[in-house]
Design an enzyme around this catalytic site. Structure first.
Site, PDB file in Angstrom:
ATOM      1  N   ASP A  99      88.640 118.699  -7.596  1.00 59.42           N
ATOM      2  CA  ASP A  99      89.075 119.892  -8.320  1.00 59.42           C
ATOM      3  C   ASP A  99      88.923 119.665  -9.815  1.00 59.42           C
ATOM      4  O   ASP A  99      88.779 118.527 -10.283  1.00 59.42           O
ATOM      5  CB  ASP A  99      90.519 120.261  -7.968  1.00 59.42           C
ATOM      6  N   ASP A 140      85.002 114.475 -15.018  1.00 60.04           N
ATOM      7  CA  ASP A 140      86.333 114.495 -14.420  1.00 60.04           C
ATOM      8  C   ASP A 140      86.403 115.512 -13.290  1.00 60.04           C
ATOM      9  O   ASP A 140      86.774 116.651 -13.473  1.00 60.04           O
ATOM     10  CB  ASP A 140      87.366 114.851 -15.504  1.00 60.04           C
ATOM     11  N   GLU A 174      94.344 117.289  -7.587  1.00 59.27           N
ATOM     12  CA  GLU A 174      94.760 116.298  -8.573  1.00 59.27           C
ATOM     13  C   GLU A 174      95.142 116.952  -9.893  1.00 59.27           C
ATOM     14  O   GLU A 174      96.083 116.515 -10.567  1.00 59.27           O
ATOM     15  CB  GLU A 174      93.624 115.293  -8.800  1.00 59.27           C
ATOM     16  N   ASP A 204      88.513 107.550 -11.986  1.00 62.00           N
ATOM     17  CA  ASP A 204      89.011 108.790 -12.588  1.00 62.00           C
ATOM     18  C   ASP A 204      89.559 108.533 -13.990  1.00 62.00           C
ATOM     19  O   ASP A 204      90.629 109.034 -14.336  1.00 62.00           O
ATOM     20  CB  ASP A 204      90.092 109.408 -11.690  1.00 62.00           C
ATOM     21  N   THR A 339     104.092 142.141 -35.915  1.00 60.54           N
ATOM     22  CA  THR A 339     105.369 141.880 -36.583  1.00 60.54           C
ATOM     23  C   THR A 339     106.553 141.953 -35.632  1.00 60.54           C
ATOM     24  O   THR A 339     107.675 142.242 -36.037  1.00 60.54           O
ATOM     25  CB  THR A 339     105.574 142.885 -37.726  1.00 60.54           C
ATOM     26  N   ARG A 352     104.745 111.137 -22.184  1.00 61.40           N
ATOM     27  CA  ARG A 352     104.025 110.105 -21.430  1.00 61.40           C
ATOM     28  C   ARG A 352     104.926 108.874 -21.406  1.00 61.40           C
ATOM     29  O   ARG A 352     105.414 108.425 -22.444  1.00 61.40           O
ATOM     30  CB  ARG A 352     102.687 109.794 -22.093  1.00 61.40           C
ATOM     31  N   SER A 428      97.922 109.939 -17.205  1.00 65.14           N
ATOM     32  CA  SER A 428      98.754 109.671 -16.038  1.00 65.14           C
ATOM     33  C   SER A 428      97.960 109.878 -14.755  1.00 65.14           C
ATOM     34  O   SER A 428      97.332 110.922 -14.571  1.00 65.14           O
ATOM     35  CB  SER A 428      99.979 110.602 -16.043  1.00 65.14           C
ATOM     36  N   HIS A 456      88.446 118.045 -19.637  1.00 63.01           N
ATOM     37  CA  HIS A 456      89.363 119.179 -19.822  1.00 63.01           C
ATOM     38  C   HIS A 456      89.001 120.045 -21.025  1.00 63.01           C
ATOM     39  O   HIS A 456      89.612 121.091 -21.233  1.00 63.01           O
ATOM     40  CB  HIS A 456      90.830 118.742 -19.969  1.00 63.01           C
TER      41      HIS A 456
END
Length: 475
Positions: A99, A140, A174, A204, A339, A352, A428, A456
């Site tokens: 994915d 990735d 993932e 990965d 506004t 993290r 992570s 990403h």
């Protein structure tokens, strides 16, 4: 010609074919976080299974994980395959994911704007001028997955026996918290599907720089939060109600600013204190890594580093916790001038984590701190802190034979002048700890891509050289 030389020759002769395989993989818009693309993700899983079967892995199955919690959407299947049962060989479990992240449509710096010659992120562009393979998922994690398929093809066509038994596990969630994976791994272990696994290889992550390969023995964990603030029942006109009401955005900005200093130090009491300072010997390990301030500037495109000391920068990425503010949902982010006073907003931030920090330890520290700071504002708005999810940090054994074998293979492909850096990853990958705890075996992260691949981002790429040498390395 030796088997190794024949294998390398085959790989070099089939570069175009291997790029076409990656092109086919990238074509699937397998965005796990978007329900509109769920069938694309599932189709990608079925395609992967068919690829494995055609490449000599007949014992391959699609593992259904049921519906996504709280929805009627079917989760993408796991792709599990078994190849080889020889008791005289080591057995390696290979993990990756099929994915991908969504593609930005931002009119200023979205994918089409960043790549006018290749506006479709799911049509892989082979840029012959610089060797980049540009497309969502190229690095990735579809490129590394195709690397394993390329290895299978070469061995199959050459009639060579694989030097190890392999167990394949590819997932399709993932990028969306790996829903359903942890429970299945525990169940599969009880059923004996991982019997005999001697080590795990995860492909990965990325090199520390653009010039030197790396082997990774640790990752940071993560704790993700929403900070929700609600005021009036509807958005208000600032000319009518400004300075008459407590404004949620004012409260939000003040609270977010309390979480972290501009140099990255986390100001939530107790968070930094959980981590021991580095020893002199540990600092020497970071000093020895092939990294310069210019590497960071090259990756980020600007001189925005918080330190001029490369070791300090690396420890900030690898062994210290960090806190990043990601955005504010419900705020004004369109072109033009507006506004309004937004009445309901949600700030998003994450930490993290490094050992011994865990989400269970961090969550009350963050929640109690924000509640106390909100009380000091004396605001009549309401505030809520929500822990959205996370994962544990992992620190593996870099002295294991698994790492020695990867080190030898790296030098065989890249040359002994490019001995790999041993790194801890700032991102992570919770499944690393799940594998280690569940299977009680060594876990290695073996990156294929470079530090500037832009996973990403609106310019995600994988260098052809890394793609092809990556296949050589994992052979």
């Amino acid at each position: 010609m030796s088997n190794e030389a024949s294998f390398f020759h085959y790989v070099d002769e089939h570069v175009d074919d291997f790029i076409m395989r990656l092109t086919d993989a990238v074509r699937f818009e397998s965005i796990s976080g978007d329900s509109a693309h769920r069938e694309e993700v599932r189709s990608m899983g079925a395609w992967l299974q068919s690829q494995l079967v055609s490449l000599g892995v007949p014992d391959t199955r699609l593992v259904e994980l049921g519906d996504q919690p709280g929805t009627t959407l079917k989760l993408p299947p796991l792709v599990f395959g078994r190849l080889g049962t020889s008791s005289s060989k080591k057995t390696v479990l290979v993990y990756g994911h099929y994915d991908v992240q969504p593609v930005s449509r931002n009119r200023v710096d979205g994918w089409a704007e960043r790549n006018p010659d290749s506006p479709n992120a799911f049509a892989l562009k082979n840029n012959l001028s610089n060797g980049e393979l540009l497309g969502r998922g190229s690095t990735d994690d579809k490129g590394p997955l195709m690397g394993w398929l390329n290895v299978l093809e070469a061995h199959q066509r050459l009639g060579f026996e694989l030097p190890v038994n392999i167990r394949f596990l590819f997932e399709g969630m993932e990028e969306s918290s790996s829903v359903g994976l942890d429970g299945w791994i525990a169940k599969a272990k009880e059923e004996g599907l991982f019997a005999g696994v001697d080590c795990v290889c995860i492909t990965d992550n990325y090199w520390l720089t653009t010039r030197r390969p790396a082997l990774t023995y640790g990752v940071r964990g993560i704790a993700y939060f929403s900070l929700n603030i609600t005021g009036a029942k509807d958005d208000l006109h600032s000319g009518i109600y400004g300075r008459m009401v407590h404004e949620p955005m004012t409260d939000m900005v003040k609270l977010l600013a309390k979480l972290v200093q501009t140099n990255g130090v986390i100001t939530v009491p107790g968070v930094e204190a959980l981590v021991d300072p580095p020893t002199d010997d540990e600092i020497k390990l970071y000093d020895a890594l092939d990294y310069k301030v210019d590497d960071l500037r090259r990756d980020t495109g600007a001189a925005v580093e918080v330190s001029e000391d490369p070791a300090e920068l690396l420890m900030g990425r690898m062994r210290y916790p960090s806190l990043s503010i990601h955005g504010i949902k419900g705020s004004f982010d369109k072109d033009g001038l507006q506004t309004i006073i937004p009445h309901q907003i949600s700030g998003r931030f994450s930490l993290r984590l490094v050992y011994p920090q865990t989400p269970d330890i961090i969550t009350p520290l963050v929640t109690d701190f924000l509640k106390a700071e909100f009380a000091k504002l004396q605001s009549k708005n309401t505030m809520q802190v929500v822990y959205e999810g996370g994962g544990l940090p992992w620190l593996g054994d870099r002295g294991h034979w698994n790492f020695k074998a990867a080190d030898d293979a790296t030098q065989a492909v890249h040359g002994d002048c490019l001995r790999p850096d041993y790194t801890r990853e700032g991102g992570s990958i919770p499944v690393a700890l799940v594998f280690e705890d569940t299977l009680k075996t060594n876990v290695l992260l073996l990156p294929m891509g470079r530090s500037d691949d832009g996973a990403h981002s609106s310019h995600e790429k994988l260098d052809t050289d890394n793609y092809i040498k990556g296949a050589r390395l994992i052979s």
